[in-house]
Scaffold this active site. Structure first.
Site, PDB file in Angstrom:
ATOM      1  N   HIS A   1      30.626  35.938  37.173  1.00  0.00           N
ATOM      2  CA  HIS A   1      31.329  36.542  38.294  1.00  0.00           C
ATOM      3  C   HIS A   1      31.214  38.062  38.241  1.00  0.00           C
ATOM      4  O   HIS A   1      31.053  38.642  37.167  1.00  0.00           O
ATOM      5  CB  HIS A   1      32.822  36.189  38.254  1.00  0.00           C
ATOM      6  CG  HIS A   1      33.155  34.816  38.719  1.00  0.00           C
ATOM      7  ND1 HIS A   1      34.014  33.977  38.035  1.00  0.00           N
ATOM      8  CD2 HIS A   1      32.779  34.121  39.815  1.00  0.00           C
ATOM      9  CE1 HIS A   1      34.137  32.835  38.684  1.00  0.00           C
ATOM     10  NE2 HIS A   1      33.398  32.896  39.767  1.00  0.00           N
TER      11      HIS A   1
ATOM     12  N   CYS B   1      41.135  35.936  35.682  1.00  0.00           N
ATOM     13  CA  CYS B   1      40.969  34.549  36.138  1.00  0.00           C
ATOM     14  C   CYS B   1      42.269  33.765  36.137  1.00  0.00           C
ATOM     15  O   CYS B   1      42.440  32.803  36.894  1.00  0.00           O
ATOM     16  CB  CYS B   1      39.974  33.810  35.238  1.00  0.00           C
ATOM     17  SG  CYS B   1      38.440  34.668  34.894  1.00  0.00           S
TER      18      CYS B   1
END
Length: 263
Positions: A167, A254
């Site tokens: 990511h 996250c």
């Protein structure tokens, strides 16, 4: 300060099925008990700033569901439910939507059949929303998000996640309105031109994913050189164990959705 000052956060307890979580490289099986202890420390750090933290129940059907950030983008004006690029995670976003609806007056959704986007690829600053194209986020997803937030006054800028990096925020995080913590490999792309960049120490690239949450910079434990740089720069740093989440490509951002909703 809307990009790092928050009244609320949503987290989700890790499930026993976490051992089946997605990972780019197998570095071992996560220890659930250790992960739960780290998760409790993480929630305690968020709450220490005065924020309200909603801790959702574990979802055994979704091994990666502890990583709630990928399910939505939360802005003061409303929430946007994502459409994860990993097929096994599509259901997680649908499960998050009712919780967001209970807190927000406006909840929008990425709906295009060809649109994929995950929150881990989105960095909201005081100036713009940066969205990194990656294996989990495509051009259609970025374009749809840009349309959904335009009337809220946000500009979306598409950037690119380095090859081999899951990511965009694996390699960067926001420290304040003008400052980004980043790996050299990401910053060298020029995506942070106009911002002040603090580089993680060589060999400590895994700590680039931190979060600025109110007065705290919450970072994974075990990266002393980068921690020293942040402290020297005047940030109040809290370290949280991340050994188990790291085994399934997870980091500090996250584990929560962070927001200050206006209804």
């Amino acid at each position: 300060m809307r990009s790092y000052t928050f009244s609320h956060a949503i987290t989700r307890r890790p499930s026993a099925s976490i051992i089946a979580g997605l990972r780019a490289v197998d570095t071992g099986t996560p220890d659930l008990a250790v992960m739960q202890a780290h998760h409790a420390d993480y929630i305690a750090a968020l709450r220490s700033t005065g924020a309200q933290v909603l801790e959702l129940d574990a979802m055994e059907a979704f091994p990666d569901s502890v990583f709630v950030e990928d399910t939505a983008l939360c802005l003061p004006e409303g929430a946007v439910v994502m459409r994860p690029g990993a097929p096994s995670r599509l259901g997680e976003a649908a499960e998050m939507a009712p919780h967001l609806a209970a807190l927000y007056g406006v909840v929008r959704r990425i709906e295009g059949a060809d649109s994929f986007i995950e929150g881990g690829d989105i960095l909201t600053t005081e100036r713009e929303i940066l969205v990194g194209r990656s294996d989990r986020t495509n051009a259609a997803g970025v374009a749809e998000l840009a349309k959904l937030v335009a009337d809220w006054g946000y500009t979306v800028r598409e950037v690119f996640t380095p090859p081999g990096v899951l990511h965009f925020k694996t390699d960067c995080s926001l420290l304040d309105g003008d400052t980004i913590l980043s790996t050299k490999r990401l910053a060298d792309s020029g995506c942070f031109d106009g911002y002040k960049v603090i580089y993680v120490a060589d060999g400590e690239e895994a700590c680039a994913n931190t979060i600025r949450f109110n007065d705290l910079v919450i970072m994974p434990a075990g990266f002393p050189k980068t921690r020293a740089v942040l402290v020297q720069a005047g940030y109040k740093v809290v370290e949280i164990g991340n050994s188990e989440c790291a085994k399934i490509d997870g980091g500090m951002s996250c584990l929560s959705l962070r927001f200050s909703p206006t209804r």
